[in-house]
Structures are given as structure tokens and as C-alpha cells.
Write a protein that holds these residues in place. Structure first.
Motif, PDB file in Angstrom:
ATOM      1  N   SER B 156      19.195  -6.767  78.425  1.00 26.74           N
ATOM      2  CA  SER B 156      18.017  -7.474  78.933  1.00 26.74           C
ATOM      3  C   SER B 156      17.678  -8.674  78.044  1.00 26.74           C
ATOM      4  O   SER B 156      17.291  -9.732  78.542  1.00 26.74           O
ATOM      5  N   TYR B 244      10.424   4.623  75.313  1.00 25.05           N
ATOM      6  CA  TYR B 244      10.386   3.365  74.561  1.00 25.05           C
ATOM      7  C   TYR B 244      11.459   2.407  75.063  1.00 25.05           C
ATOM      8  O   TYR B 244      11.183   1.223  75.341  1.00 25.05           O
ATOM      9  N   LEU B 247      10.631   1.229  78.775  1.00 23.26           N
ATOM     10  CA  LEU B 247       9.477   0.310  78.833  1.00 23.26           C
ATOM     11  C   LEU B 247       9.806  -1.056  78.247  1.00 23.26           C
ATOM     12  O   LEU B 247       9.445  -2.091  78.811  1.00 23.26           O
ATOM     13  N   TYR B 248      10.495  -1.037  77.118  1.00 23.96           N
ATOM     14  CA  TYR B 248      10.861  -2.302  76.466  1.00 23.96           C
ATOM     15  C   TYR B 248      11.785  -3.115  77.377  1.00 23.96           C
ATOM     16  O   TYR B 248      11.610  -4.326  77.552  1.00 23.96           O
ATOM     17  N   THR B 249      12.768  -2.428  77.973  1.00 22.66           N
ATOM     18  CA  THR B 249      13.718  -3.119  78.861  1.00 22.66           C
ATOM     19  C   THR B 249      12.976  -3.726  80.059  1.00 22.66           C
ATOM     20  O   THR B 249      13.210  -4.890  80.419  1.00 22.66           O
ATOM     21  N   VAL B 250      12.082  -2.919  80.656  1.00 15.52           N
ATOM     22  CA  VAL B 250      11.332  -3.400  81.827  1.00 15.52           C
ATOM     23  C   VAL B 250      10.522  -4.645  81.453  1.00 15.52           C
ATOM     24  O   VAL B 250      10.523  -5.651  82.184  1.00 15.52           O
ATOM     25  N   ALA B 251       9.881  -4.584  80.289  1.00 19.70           N
ATOM     26  CA  ALA B 251       9.066  -5.724  79.844  1.00 19.70           C
ATOM     27  C   ALA B 251       9.922  -6.975  79.682  1.00 19.70           C
ATOM     28  O   ALA B 251       9.552  -8.060  80.167  1.00 19.70           O
ATOM     29  N   ILE B 252      11.064  -6.838  79.047  1.00 15.35           N
ATOM     30  CA  ILE B 252      11.939  -7.997  78.824  1.00 15.35           C
ATOM     31  C   ILE B 252      12.479  -8.517  80.165  1.00 15.35           C
ATOM     32  O   ILE B 252      12.538  -9.729  80.403  1.00 15.35           O
ATOM     33  N   LEU B 254      11.042  -8.271  83.071  1.00 12.51           N
ATOM     34  CA  LEU B 254       9.954  -8.942  83.791  1.00 12.51           C
ATOM     35  C   LEU B 254       9.758 -10.366  83.285  1.00 12.51           C
ATOM     36  O   LEU B 254       9.581 -11.310  84.071  1.00 12.51           O
ATOM     37  N   ILE B 255       9.804 -10.517  81.961  1.00 15.65           N
ATOM     38  CA  ILE B 255       9.683 -11.866  81.372  1.00 15.65           C
ATOM     39  C   ILE B 255      10.844 -12.732  81.869  1.00 15.65           C
ATOM     40  O   ILE B 255      10.660 -13.876  82.296  1.00 15.65           O
TER      41      ILE B 255
END
Lengths: 286, 266
Positions: B156, B244, B247-252, B254-255
Motif C-alpha cells: 500500500s 493494526y 487498519l493501517y493498510t486501509v488508511a494508506i 484510502l489516502i
């Protein structure tokens, strides 16, 4: 066809190169490595630079130490003084990278104690081992052995071997720990430890063997208490067990279950001629 | 979403065609021979050493493959002007990003489990010869899941950097940077918290602490020692790590999607 010939000639060229130049290069490289051994970074930096490959790095460094020590053994029966530093340095680095690695503790303990008579450092290293592998009885046993054999500290030796016995549920180790504690003058602790081991053992043969040792130690304790009472009342050390019996400090003559004879040494310690060892030929493991 | 999965399939097919995949196959065969060599070199606890060797090898090969495959695909997209075609197609831009991500993850899943399954019979044969330490097959097969979480995060980030930069070399270096920082920040932070760190200037300490909160802590996914040495590993711990990672992957992602949606592709 031309392509195949090209590949073949390339392979042949590589083989010739390897057979002619490589042996010389390799021996040169070995010489350089022997001189410098391995220049380590600080343990923290070594750990940091391992990233996700800590176990394999620790394995390679340990293998490197084994090769280095193996070559030294081949060359001379006596190790050069820098070998000790190299062992300690490697141990520091490897146990920081992977503190669970069994081999490094085993190798370093072996060389530091037997070849460099440095049981203190070996035990410091083993303390780290028991911190990370608290269920591994052998590290406690090695520590106990080092204290007993190299440092002549029977009390500590007994304590660690007792711990090993508890983890391994080994009556043999319990028996050994009891002997060391008896030698260090901690007979009462040895008795307590044996009683607790006997309660937990299921094997009848081992139970019998430990009960024999318990019987012997209880006899020692009874005589020891009589000696102490004698010394308090008479102001001197009793000459023999018989004197204790004659003067009423001891009610009955106690037998050593190992077939020996109890006696009192000049300092008033109770000892036995059997040294708590079974007579030869019985094939009994104590 | 259908388009994204179609694109994932294409990515998977392309990944298998990349030359580095065949290189990895040959390397794996050599690594199996290495397993036998290692078996003769190890002193004690052979099962642990061998298991760690296989897991470390899987780790290394997956990281190499993901880097090489991902960036060769990106290079291919740039060279063949695929991006421009995609923009012209009646599909959402985000499907391209999601397709690339899922395709790469499917590829990593197949390769990582392919390797551990391939090694397994050899491992069992060798362990049976000297079973001087416990070996857990469950833990052995569980490890790639955590490795895949790490790969997911790295992928990601690679997608994000590719979206942000115009040159693939910059995104390669940035992704490598995240990998190294992610694996070393924990140790560096530990160092500054101990007595040794007292000489470190205050500014550097603040910088390290900020980075620690900002960058992903990739060392949490490295559970090789836990798996190999049968260390305590509770379900709660596993769920925290998995949560963790996801969530981190999803956040990246999305950005990345929001950046890519607005990016001008010429």
C-alpha cells in the motif's frame, strides 16, 4: 547452436577460474579472517541491522565462532588469550540478536569454563539464558555445575541444581542438589527439598532412592543437632559419635543407609565414610 | 468493484509472467538443498533452526518478489502508457489501484504458501531424524499470514509513493525507506529510552518519537522467533497485530485512492 556453445564455454571458463584462482584467494581470505576474526558492531547495532533475520544471523555468527575455535584447536592445544575475548564478544552479540538461541550458551559455557577457567563469565551468560528460557533445566544445571565444580561454591551449586531438578522432575538431580547442600552445610534445606520431591514423584524406584538419601540426611541432621547441643554445654567439640551416646546427647546409634559410618570431624561437622554414594557393584543410580 | 477484481486477475497473471518469479522458483530449489546443508551444521534444536530458515527464506523471497514485481509492473504501465488507457476507459480510477493491490496480495499469498508447503515434507523428514525440540505445524503455517500483513502494508505504501511521484526510482527508494524505518524504529526508540540514549540531542529524540508514531511498526509482524521458539502468543495479541495491519493498510489505501482520483495523468 551458437548460443549453447556460448553458454557451455562460459561455464567451462567459470570452472577453470574456480579451480585455478579460487583456492589461493580462499586461503588468503581465511588468513585475513583468522587475524581479525569478526569485527563486531555493538550488540545493539548488530540487533538493529538484523531486521527480520535475527535467528539466521545469530546462527551464522555462532557457526563462524565454531569454525574459528575448531581451527584454533587444530593448530594448537592451547588457546591464544584473544580467543576468550572473541568468545565473550560473540556471545554478547549473538545473545542480544537472539537470546533464545541454545547453541551459543552451550558452546561459550563449554569453552569459557574448561579452556579459560572463567566460570564467572559463563554463569553471567547462563543467567541470561535462564531469563529467556526459564523452563530449560539444562541451563540451571550448567550453572549449578559451574558453581560446584569450578567455583567450589556448593551452596549456589546446590541451589541451581535444585532448580534444575524441580523443572525436570528429576530425582537424580534432586539427589545431587541435596548432596551439594549437605556439603555446604545446608542439610535442613536439602531435607526439605527431598521431602517435596518425594511427594511429587510417581516412580517407585526413584522414590525409594530419594527416600534413602532423605534417611541419610535426617540422620546427619539429628547427629548435627546433638553435636551443637554438646558444644553449647561442654564448650568443646565431641570426639566421636560414641561420646554423644555415652553422655546422653544422642539417644541411639544411627546407621548410614549407604553402608558407611558417621563420624565427627575436627570442626564438629558430621560426615560419613560412604560420602552418600552407594557401594560399588550395586548399579544403583543415586 | 467488479472491475477492480478483473484488474487484480490481470495483475496476478502479469506477476507470474515477470522473470523474477522464475528466478525465485530456481532459488527455492537451491534453498531446499540449503535446508539439508543447514541440517548438518546445526548443533542443537534442529527443528527450530530449520523452521526459522524456511520462514526467513519465505520472508526474503516475498519481499524481493513484491518489490521486483510491483515496480516492474509499474514500469510497464508507464512505458506502455497503460495509465492513459485506464483513464480513458469507462471505469473508476480507484479500480486500477485496488486491482493492483489485490492482484499483488493474491500473488504474495500464492507464493508464500507455495514456498512453505513445498518445504514442509523436507522439513518433516529432516526433523524426524533429530527431533530435539518441539515443532508446531500450526505455527509454521500461521507465520505467512503475518508476513502477508507486512507485505500488504508495504504494497500500500508502494502504491501511495507511485501515485505521489512521477519517477519509479523515487517510489522504490521511498518504499525501501519505509521498510527500513519500520523495522528499526522500535529498536532506535528503545535505545533512546535507555541510559545509552542520554547523549542523543533533544531534537533527535523528538524526531525519533514523532517518526515512531507516524511510520508503521513493521517489527510487530515479524513473529518468527515467537513461532519458532513456541513463545506465548495469545489470540488477543494476534488480533491486535492483524487489526493494526489491516487498519493501517486501509488508511494508506484510502489516502492513495483520494490522491489518485485527483491526479493529472498526461
Amino acid at each position: 547452436m551458437k548460443r549453447v556453445l556460448g553458454i557451455l564455454s562460459g561455464v567451462i571458463f567459470l570452472l577453470v577460474l574456480n579451480l585455478t584462482i579460487m583456492p589461493r584467494l580462499s586461503s588468503l581470505h581465511r588468513e585475513v579472517r583468522k587475524e581479525s576474526f569478526r569485527i563486531f558492531l555493538s550488540p545493539g547495532l548488530e540487533k538493529w541491522s538484523s531486521f527480520e533475520f535475527r535467528v539466521m544471523k545469530a546462527f551464522l555468527y555462532t557457526l563462524n565462532l565454531r569454525v574459528y575455535l575448531g581451527k584454533l584447536i587444530e593448530e594448537s592445544p592451547v588457546f591464544p588469550p584473544e580467543a576468550e575475548t572473541n568468545i565473550i564478544k560473540t556471545a554478547e552479540v549473538v545473545t542480544t540478536i537472539n537470546p533464545y538461541y541454545y547453541d551459543i550458551y552451550y558452546i561459550c559455557n563449554g569453552f569459557l569454563t574448561w579452556d579459560f577457567n572463567n566460570a564467572e563469565t559463563a554463569n553471567k551468560l547462563l543467567l541470561k539464558a535462564v531469563k529467556y528460557r526459564p523452563k530449560d533445566w539444562f541451563f540451571y544445571f550448567m550453572m549449578g555445575f559451574n558453581y560446584f565444580y569450578f567455583l567450589h561454591n556448593y551452596e549456589m551449586g546446590g541451589t541451581y541444581i535444585q532448580k534444575a531438578a524441580q523443572i525436570r522432575h528429576s530425582p537424580f538431580l534432586a539427589s545431587l542438589a541435596a548432596r551439594l547442600m549437605y556439603t555446604s552445610g545446608r542439610t535442613e534445606i536439602a531435607i526439605q527439598m527431598l521431602r517435596s520431591m518425594i511427594r511429587n514423584i510417581k516412580d517407585e524406584n526413584w522414590k525409594k532412592s530419594l527416600s534413602k538419601r532423605l534417611e541419610a540426611l535426617e540422620a546427619v541432621l539429628t547427629i548435627q543437632r546433638a553435636v551443637e547441643k554438646f558444644m553449647r554445654n561442654m564448650g568443646r567439640t565431641p570426639v566421636s559419635i560414641e561420646e554423644l551416646l555415652e553422655k546422653g546427647f544422642l539417644q541411639e546409634k544411627l546407621e548410614d543407609p549407604y553402608g558407611g559410618r558417621f563420624y565427627i570431624d575436627e570442626e564438629g561437622n558430621v560426615k560419613t565414610t560412604s560420602n552418600f554414594l552407594p557401594k560399588e557393584g550395586k548399579g544403583e543410580i543415586e | 468493484m467488479k472491475e477492480a477484481f478483473e484488474f487484480a486477475k490481470i495483475t496476478l497473471r502479469q506477476s507470474v509472467r515477470v522473470k523474477s518469479f522464475y528466478g525465485a522458483l530456481i532459488m527455492t530449489l537451491v534453498a531446499i538443498v540449503g535446508l539439508f546443508i543447514l541440517h548438518s551444521f546445526a548443533m542443537f534444536e534442529i527443528p527450530r533452526i530449520l523452521m526459522n530458515y524456511v520462514l526467513s527464506y519465505t520472508n526474503l523471497i516475498i519481499l524481493l518478489l513484491v518489490f521486483l514485481t510491483f515496480f516492474s509492473l509499474i514500469q510497464y504501465d508507464i512505458d506502455k502508457k497503460t495509465m492513459q488507457y485506464i483513464v480513458a476507459l469507462p471505469m473508476r480510477r480507484r479500480d486500477y489501484i485496488l486491482g493492483r493491490y489485490f492482484g499483488l496480495m493474491a500473488f504474495s499469498f500464492i507464493v508464500s504458501y507455495g514456498i512453505v508447503i513445498l518445504f514442509y515434507p523436507f522439513l518433516i523428514i529432516l526433523i524426524k531424524q533429530r527431533p530435539d525440540a518441539p515443532f508446531s505445524s500450526i505455527r509454521y503455517f500461521l507465520y505467512p499470514l503475518f508476513l502477508l500483513l507486512e507485505v500488504s502494508l508495504i504494497s500500500s505504501f508502494a502504491l501511495l509513493f507511485t501515485t505521489l511521484s512521477t519517477k519509479s526510482i523515487i517510489s522504490i527508494l521511498s518504499t525501501l525507506g519505509v521498510y527500513f524505518i519500520g523495522h528499526s524504529l522500535d529498536d532506535v526508540r528503545e535505545f533512546i529510552l535507555t541510559g545509552y540514549g542520554s547523549d542523543v540531542p533533544l531534537f533527535s529524540k523528538i524526531l525519533i518519537k514523532t517518526a515512531w508514531y507516524l511510520f508503521p511498526n513493521l517489527s510487530v509482524f515479524d513473529v518468527k522467533i515467537t513461532m519458532t521458539y513456541n513463545l506465548r502468543f495469545t489470540l488477543t495479541e494476534a488480533f491486535i497485530i492483524v487489526g493494526y495491519g489491516i487498519l493501517y493498510t486501509v488508511a494508506i489505501l484510502l489516502i492513495t485512492l483520494s490522491v489518485f482520483d485527483k491526479k493529472e495523468i498526461l
